[in-house]
Design an enzyme around this catalytic site. Structure first.
Site, PDB file in Angstrom:
ATOM      1  N   ALA A 261       0.747  -1.196  -0.023  1.00  0.00           N
ATOM      2  CA  ALA A 261      -0.042  -0.085  -0.096  1.00  0.00           C
ATOM      3  C   ALA A 261       0.920   1.208  -0.172  1.00  0.00           C
ATOM      4  O   ALA A 261       2.235   1.179   0.169  1.00  0.00           O
ATOM      5  CB  ALA A 261      -0.676  -0.091   1.354  1.00  0.00           C
ATOM      6  N   ASN A 264       0.209   8.033   0.385  1.00  0.00           N
ATOM      7  CA  ASN A 264      -0.110   9.331  -0.313  1.00  0.00           C
ATOM      8  C   ASN A 264      -1.103  10.284   0.382  1.00  0.00           C
ATOM      9  O   ASN A 264      -2.080   9.763   0.940  1.00  0.00           O
ATOM     10  CB  ASN A 264      -0.797   9.076  -1.704  1.00  0.00           C
ATOM     11  N   GLU A 297      -0.326   2.789   6.962  1.00  0.00           N
ATOM     12  CA  GLU A 297      -0.482   3.782   5.978  1.00  0.00           C
ATOM     13  C   GLU A 297      -0.819   5.124   6.631  1.00  0.00           C
ATOM     14  O   GLU A 297      -0.557   5.931   6.599  1.00  0.00           O
ATOM     15  CB  GLU A 297      -1.082   3.468   4.803  1.00  0.00           C
TER      16      GLU A 297
HETATM   17  N1  ARG Z   1       5.742   3.756   1.719  1.00  0.00           N
HETATM   18  C1  ARG Z   1       5.132   2.500   1.264  1.00  0.00           C
HETATM   19  C2  ARG Z   1       4.738   1.576   2.626  1.00  0.00           C
HETATM   20  O1  ARG Z   1       5.611   0.950   3.119  1.00  0.00           O
HETATM   21  C3  ARG Z   1       5.901   1.255   0.469  1.00  0.00           C
HETATM   22  C4  ARG Z   1       5.690   1.930  -1.028  1.00  0.00           C
HETATM   23  C5  ARG Z   1       6.879   1.489  -1.848  1.00  0.00           C
HETATM   24  N2  ARG Z   1       6.825   1.179  -3.221  1.00  0.00           N
HETATM   25  C6  ARG Z   1       7.581   1.299  -4.052  1.00  0.00           C
HETATM   26  N3  ARG Z   1       7.367   0.927  -5.251  1.00  0.00           N
HETATM   27  N4  ARG Z   1       8.994   1.001  -3.761  1.00  0.00           N
HETATM   28  O2  ARG Z   1       3.759   2.006   3.060  1.00  0.00           O
HETATM   29 ZN    ZN Z   2       5.520   2.293   5.135  1.00  0.00          ZN
END
Ligand code: ARG
Ligand code: ZN
Length: 873
Positions: A261, A264, A297
């Site tokens: 997930a 954003n 998230e």
């Molecule tokens: N920030 C996201 C999470 O850990 C992971 C998304 C990473 N996506 C990527 N294509 N590297 O919640």
């Molecule tokens: Zn994360």
């Protein structure tokens, strides 16, 4: 080609505002970006402007309203630069992209007929030319224009401020995000989606709209995710004093997604796997995972979004901390001990092997070719363990105060792992300098404990030493700062109050010893007899503990330790030894007797906690067992583990049957703690019953499959049937397929149980599965369900002596690389672990790595994995 931490330079230009205009059509998307930039303080007048850009067609470029000609700027495959720009200016960029052909699922792409985005880490540069780095924070405004019929729902970050008709059956909407953010947090969604709405009143009395968007056929599967979100919001207020900061929180579920997930700002985009849940389609584990990822998230809104990372080397600043917060949330929503056990299982099966492989890297990596390869178990879950150690060293209250201070001090900034450490050190009034090595040194430390008892003086001394083996990136390691939580048990099984030398009164039954040198000793006083030590309670540090327990000590700890984690661990160590001795042909009949007896005691304990018992009665995972064997022989490990399982199944058959009957929940499915724990223990018992060989027990498995009213029970039975070759197995698999062929997440389970089965001809089966009409290399969930499940989740089959498993994996990595490099690189990882195996397997694995390396036009992603793997010796 590699990016280095030591090369970091602050941005030369800042972007105050970004105004995006998307025109979405069936064959392309046009993006007009207008931004206001200025030269950063102290940056030289002649410094050119660099913008990232990838897979874009540039249609026009204006500087302060004047069109730029081709020779006013330099265009490359990575971006564009403009030689001379004023201190302050407006830039307008027109790009054309083809989301329909974007199979990499990075940037703007299509999933299930809708448009969506994934910008972390570097996907925004596939939308427009932009300084696509996390330390450039800007205010975003987004206008989306699309066909009204096909795309009634048009979403972006922040607040919806305006909308209207665009003629020719098209409409537009305008979103403004008041919070400055880096480009990786940008999101856009356009589609025909069902919306599940609710509201949440914050502690200070503001009403927040909560909205889950899913495809219409999933309209009735968002209830659990909605409840989880509300719990997460309440929990973050209660625990960290953090309140949501926008009027709307939106979550969109998409079926094609590279990871779990994405956080954003105000518009999370999720893999359907972590949103959709109903009793018929999701297991208890799925329900739990939805709650955890929704929490994760949401918690990023502060740890990640409000305070973000200076550069991608700092990834664990947001991910380690957020995983830790997610873990705390899960512990508070369920059983802390069970959660802890599951966290450690995952760390050992996923992170320890990474640390022992050519891909090993510190929690804060120092260089990368492709950042997407560093969204790893080390950065995420070892990163969370490191945060947990801060928490252990500082105590809960100081830790929380420190996190709050960090969030206040750096609000709206892009910062570093050091900034976080400094703030905690200051809050706790402690020197955490040495602790920083957890971020810079690679590898899993070994902690060795020796003990000594002086009966005359009633003193008991622990000699604790540490070491860390060399890794490909670092030969020498300096000592870590390691919290070692210990307890002592008297011979009667009572936990003793602990008094360290020099203290006047005994205090508590668990003490955290701080190991900072390479060797230290700790003496406890006032002991009448030699105690049994309970070491590394709660798994207080991500290390490998070595202490020479004898089998009786382990059985004793399993029966008496007052730390539930340590009790579980003792049982695991006992089973581990017995399995390993069997692998080495050194098993004695007494071995099985002892495990059987220990398990029987757990089953018959008067105060049995069913979910903890289910953990204690599960044998150590094959991947963990393999770490204790050099070279590892996955086939022999499978055989020895299965042999012990069969013995346990037969010796305790009547207990398993009793347990199954007693704990299997009565009446219709419920998602409460009792029912979940009951299903877990009953299904564990069923697993053993599936191995007794008795017709009666086989019948029970079949019966459960056909009568189950929920996915937990039906899948548990199906997985057992999938190991068999009989008619009943064929019937059940076929039944499941017919029933769920239209439901992708459930069909993934059908693929996964087969890819992971212990069926004697599983490799052939997997070869058939990849030919199946429902197998699709463009869908990451399906790829993980077949290729990932086979290569990572079925070691004995993947490492089949013939090498067929390796060839199958390499062939698919090559095909997949042309479609989706991120997922291809991940799928290649099992081959990177070649050093752990015998010469013949090593040779075959390296051949396949070489075959991948030789494939034409390899992506950076896969190139980095295979080249690092082949360079290691
Ligand atoms: N920030 C996201 C999470 O850990 C992971 C998304 C990473 N996506 C990527 N294509 N590297 O919640
Ligand atoms: Zn994360």
């Amino acid at each position: 080609k590699a990016v280095k931490l030591s090369d970091y330079e602050p941005p030369a230009f800042e972007v105050e505002t970004v105004d995006l205009h998307f025109q979405l059509t069936e064959d392309c998307a046009r993006v007009r970006t207008r931004m206001h930039l200025h030269r950063a303080d102290g940056v030289d007048l002649h410094e050119p402007l660099h913008l990232h850009g990838e897979a874009l067609e540039l249609e026009a470029l204006y500087l302060d309203g004047q069109p730029l000609a081709m020779d006013d700027f330099l265009l490359t495959r990575q971006g564009l630069s403009i030689e001379r720009v004023p201190d302050r200016f407006e830039l307008e960029v027109h790009t054309l992209l083809r989301p329909q052909d974007n199979t990499s699922l990075s940037g703007l792409y299509r999933s299930g007929g809708n448009f969506c985005t994934q910008c972390e880490a570097e996907g925004f540069r596939r939308i427009t030319y932009f300084p696509d780095r996390p330390d450039v924070l800007s205010r975003f405004t987004t206008t989306i224009e699309a066909d009204r019929q096909r795309y009634p729902v048009l979403l972006s970050n922040g607040d919806l401020v305006d909308s209207g008709d665009a003629g020719e059956g098209r409409h537009w909407v305008k979103w403004v995000d008041p919070w400055p953010k880096p480009s990786y947090l940008f999101a856009l969604v356009a589609g025909d989606l069902h919306c599940h709405q609710d509201t949440y009143r914050t502690r200070s009395g503001r009403d927040v709209q909560l909205e889950f968007y899913v495809e219409h056929e999933n309209a009735n599967r968002t209830g659990h995710a909605m409840e989880s979100l509300k719990k997460a919001m309440r929990w973050d207020e209660d625990t960290y004093g953090l309140e949501y900061d926008l009027d709307t929180y939106m979550v969109v579920a998409v079926g094609d997604f590279n990871m779990g997930a994405m956080e954003n700002k105000g518009l999370n985009i999720f893999n359907t796997q972590y949103v959709l849940a109903s009793p018929e389609t999701a297991t208890d584990a799925d329900f739990e995972a939805v709650e955890a990822v929704i929490g994760h998230e949401y918690f990023h809104n502060y740890t990640g979004n409000r305070v973000t990372c200076r550069d991608w080397f700092q990834l664990s600043l947001k991910e380690g901390l957020t995983v830790f917060r997610e873990q705390q949330f899960s512990e508070d929503m369920g059983s802390p001990a069970v959660q802890r056990i599951q966290q450690v299982r995952l760390l050992r099966s996923a992170q320890f092997p990474e640390d022992a492989s050519p891909m090993a890297h510190p929690v804060r990596p120092e260089s990368y070719v492709e950042i997407n390869n560093f969204y790893t178990a080390t950065v995420y879950i070892k990163g969370a363990e490191v945060i947990r150690m801060y928490h252990t060293l500082l105590g809960d209250a100081v830790f929380r105060q420190g996190v709050k201070r960090y969030l206040e001090r750096f609000d709206g900034q892009a910062v570093t792992i050091e900034d976080f450490r400094q703030t905690l050190a200051e809050t706790g009034g402690r020197d955490l300098g040495q602790f920083g090595r957890w971020y810079s040194q690679t590898g899993t430390p070994r902690v060795r404990v020796r003990d000594e008892f002086d009966p005359a003086r009633g003193r008991y001394t622990l000699h604790i030493s540490q070491s860390c083996p060399p890794t490909p990136d670092q030969a020498e390691k300096k000592p870590f700062h390691i919290p070692v939580a210990v307890g002592l048990l008297g011979r009667d099984g009572q936990a003793l109050s602990l008094r360290l030398s020099g203290e006047s009164v005994a205090e508590g039954t668990t003490r955290v010893l701080e190991l900072t040198g390479s060797e230290q000793q700790f003496t406890f006083e006032g002991l009448a007899e030699r105690p049994v030590p309970s070491l590394l309670r709660g798994f207080s540090a991500p290390v490998i503990l070595e202490y020479d327990y004898d089998d009786d000590d382990l059985a004793f700890l399993l029966a008496h330790d007052n730390d539930p984690f340590a009790r579980w661990e003792a049982g695991q160590q006992l089973a581990l030894r017995v399995i390993l001795r069997r692998v080495q042909g050194q098993a004695s009949p007494n071995d099985s007797r002892q495990v059987i007896q220990a398990f029987q005691q757990v089953l018959e304990a008067p105060d049995l906690d069913p979910s903890l018992a289910a953990e204690a009665l599960a044998l150590p995972q094959e991947a963990y067992l393999a770490q204790h064997m050099d070279p590892a022989d996955p086939v022999a490990i499978r055989a020895a583990r299965e042999a012990l399982r069969t013995e346990l199944a037969q010796a305790l058959a009547s207990q398993w049957r009793d347990t199954y009957r007693r704990y299997r929940p009565e009446g219709p499915w419920r998602l409460d703690a009792d029912h979940i724990a009951g299903r877990r223990l009953a299904n564990l018992a069923l697993g053993y019953l599936g191995a007794t060989g008795a017709a009666e027990d086989n019948g029970l498995v079949q019966q459960q499959y056909h009568r189950a009213d929920n996915m937990t029970d039906s899948l548990a039975a199906l997985a057992l049937l999938a190991d068999r070759e009989d008619e009943a197995a064929v019937t059940a698999l076929d039944d499941f397929y017919q029933r769920w062929r239209q439901t992708p997440l459930v069909l993934d389970k059908w693929f996964r149980v087969q890819a992971m089965s212990r069926h004697p001809r599983v490799v052939e089966r997997v070869q058939a599965l990849v030919q199946h009409p429902d197998f699709d290399l463009r869908n990451p969930n399906r790829v993980r369900a077949v290729i990932g499940a086979f290569a990572q989740g079925n070691p004995a089959a993947f490492h089949d002596d013939s090498g067929t498993g390796y060839r199958l994996l390499a062939a698919h990595v090559i095909r997949l690389d042309a479609i989706n490099p991120q997922v291809a690189a991940r799928m290649a990882l099992p081959l990177s672990k070649w050093q752990r195996y015998d010469a013949s397997r090593q040779k075959m694995m390296k051949n396949e790595l070489q075959r991948i390396a030789d494939a034409p036009s390899l992506s950076n992603d896969v190139y980095e994995v295979v080249s690092r793997s082949l360079e290691a010796t």
